[in-house]
Design an enzyme around this catalytic site. Structure first.
Site, PDB file in Angstrom:
ATOM      1  CB  SER A  12      -0.899   0.005   1.236  1.00 15.17           C
ATOM      2  OG  SER A  12      -0.089   0.265   2.381  1.00 15.17           O
ATOM      3  CE  LYS A  13      -1.129   6.280  -3.256  1.00  9.94           C
ATOM      4  NZ  LYS A  13      -2.607   6.246  -3.327  1.00  9.94           N
ATOM      5  NE  ARG A  14       0.742   0.563   6.261  1.00 10.96           N
ATOM      6  CZ  ARG A  14       0.569  -0.739   6.019  1.00 10.96           C
ATOM      7  NH1 ARG A  14       1.577  -1.567   6.105  1.00 10.96           N
ATOM      8  NH2 ARG A  14      -0.628  -1.202   5.701  1.00 10.96           N
ATOM      9  CG  HIS A  15       4.658  -1.164   1.945  1.00  7.99           C
ATOM     10  ND1 HIS A  15       3.354  -1.599   1.929  1.00  7.99           N
ATOM     11  CD2 HIS A  15       5.239  -1.768   3.008  1.00  7.99           C
ATOM     12  CE1 HIS A  15       3.164  -2.442   2.920  1.00  7.99           C
ATOM     13  NE2 HIS A  15       4.288  -2.564   3.590  1.00  7.99           N
ATOM     14  N   GLY A  16       5.372   3.127   0.009  1.00  8.05           N
ATOM     15  CA  GLY A  16       5.940   3.936  -1.074  1.00  8.05           C
ATOM     16  C   GLY A  16       4.960   3.981  -2.227  1.00  8.05           C
TER      17      GLY A  16
END
Ligand code: GLU
Length: 481
Positions: free
Chosen positions: A251-255
């Site tokens: 998800s966005k959390r990972h980039g």
């Protein structure tokens, strides 16, 4: 039988790297089998579908080189390939299912649903819509004609079981006790995903449905619908979801998760294809760099792992570096020159072009992204050096910095000819004179000249920059200490 596969994105968001992998696996399976790769647009959700997303998907596939044989934009024998243009066909399919008794209008009231829920709770299971509210067709048609609205549901045979052999996940078994009579046509007359997708797969003669694991629980529904329509079911392959390096769903959390952000960040499409291909498939022991031709010959859905694949941006970056180093210099120059010029906001003049060509091999050795190139050559063409503050903090606040800078200034002024060798000799003599290590003594000069501790090799950089500018930058840095 010709293999026919489809990639069927909904244009409700930018093309996700996970979806790009799904597209790639479909494409590879088609190529491997001399089959047909189809691009369909699942755009029945008019509220959430947007042209910019549709464009992004098409551009992303083209960038990766995954050209489709039939589908939107290119047409084909089953056109149109946009679901929004096939609404009539879905209604016709529903009429057929209503007539055969495989589907029914559902007039359940709020009270009915409450009773269904209470019964399930008492029995300790979750409620399953089991067809008890289906109205006889004649009566239903009368009610609809007089202005009532009702969704149409598919009648799941009960008791029953749907089984299939998933190419990736193996034997799958779904007991109908857990499968709802699902809606195929909403009360406003719009088709659901289950209906539209299945009708299309049947009409487009899809032989293999290759898609994300998130759709696994839809598959028994699609198989039941397919067979109720009198068609042969496809073979299914469900790909594991991508995870970030921490093991959580990507998800966005990972980039960045949008494919286009990798394009913009200086990744090469060949590297991206190679990396995506290995997210679940492996051509053999420890083989990481695989060209697309070899993939087309060897790719096998049956060899795809059912375990979650880890999307690791660091590995992707490493792989991109490998592909950057494999580029010819002319090609690397062609691919990065615009980046450099737009970074500078102007064209390079002919003498700068020469400098650019001279330093490019040095940068190529280290670059992980094409965008490293403008970052690494900026100091050569910009009139003023811009210091990277953390580099400055790290090396310019040591007691050796001033000694190194002023020592270098003295030595370099005396250099007869401004060549890489003479610059190196002068600076090494300076290190000896002051008893400095190369790291302590040269890093301040690097920051003075290029603004950063990360730059192409120092002596070559200074040679490219020229004597006058090198010396004035060292003087300017000394004054700033
Ligand atoms: N349109 C669906 C999605 O974007 C995929 C449909 C399918 O592959 O069956 O999730």
């Amino acid at each position: 039988m010709t293999v026919r596969v489809r990639f069927a994105p909904s244009p409700t968001g930018f093309l996700h790297v996970g979806a790009a992998r799904t597209a790639l696996y479909n494409w590879l399976w088609a190529r491997r089998n001399d089959g047909v790769f189809i691009l369909r647009s699942d755009d029945t959700d008019a509220e959430r579908s947007e042209q910019r997303f549709a464009d992004d998907i098409v551009e992303g596939l083209r960038w990766l080189g995954l050209m489709w044989d039939e589908g939107i934009e290119v047409g084909g024998p089953h056109a149109p390939y946009r679901e929004s243009e096939r609404l009539e066909r879905y209604r016709e399919a529903v009429d057929g299912l209503l007539s055969s008794g495989d589907a029914y209008y559902d007039f359940a009231t709020a009270d009915d649903l409450e009773a269904l829920r209470a019964e399930a709770t008492a029995a300790g299971r979750s409620p399953v819509y089991d067809g008890r509210f289906g109205a006889p067709l004649e009566e239903a048609r009368r009610r609809i004609a007089s202005g009532d609205a009702a969704p149409v549901r598919f009648r799941v045979p009960r008791p029953g079981v749907t089984e299939f052999a998933d190419l990736v996940r193996g034997e799958m078994r779904f007991d109908h006790a857990n499968v709802d009579d699902f809606v195929i046509l909403r009360s406003d007359g719009s088709p659901t995903y289950h209906l539209a997708s299945t009708v299309d797969d049947v009409d487009f003669e899809i032989t293999h449905v290759v898609r994300g694991e998130d759709l696994l629980s839809s598959t028994p529904k699609h198989i039941l619908l397919t067979e109720a329509m009198g068609a042969r079911r496809a073979t299914y392959a469900h790909l594991s979801v991508l995870q970030g390096p921490d093991g959580r769903k990507l998800s966005k959390r990972h980039g960045d998760t949008a494919l286009h952000s990798y394009r913009e960040a200086g990744f090469l499409p060949v590297a991206m294809v190679n990396y995506l291909a290995l997210l679940g498939w492996s051509p053999g022991e420890d083989e990481t760099i695989v060209d697309i031709g070899s993939m087309q010959e060897r790719f096998d859905l049956a060899a795809v792992s059912r375990n979650p694949a880890i999307f690791d941006p660091a590995k992707l970056e490493w792989m991109n570096g490998v592909y950057i180093r494999a580029l010819g210099l002319t090609e690397l120059e062609a691919r990065t020159r615009d980046l450099v010029e737009s970074d500078l906001g102007r064209k390079l003049d002919p003498s700068e072009e020469r400098v650019f060509r001279d330093v490019l091999p040095l940068i190529q050795e280290r670059a992980k992204r094409l965008t490293d190139v403008p970052d690494q050559v900026r100091f050569l063409f910009a009139s003023d050096v811009v210091y990277d503050e953390s580099s400055w903090e790290k090396v310019m606040t040591t007691p050796e910095a001033e000694t190194a800078l002023s020592g270098a200034l003295t030595r370099l002024t005396e250099v007869p000819e401004w060549t890489t060798q003479s610059i190196e000799a002068a600076l090494r003599a300076m290190l000896d004179e002051h008893g400095l290590s190369a790291r302590k003594g040269l890093q301040p000069i690097r920051v003075a000249v290029s603004g950063s501790t990360v730059s192409p090799p120092l002596f070559e950089s200074m040679q490219a920059l020229g004597r006058e500018r090198s010396l004035s930058r060292i003087a300017a840095a000394t004054a700033r200490l």
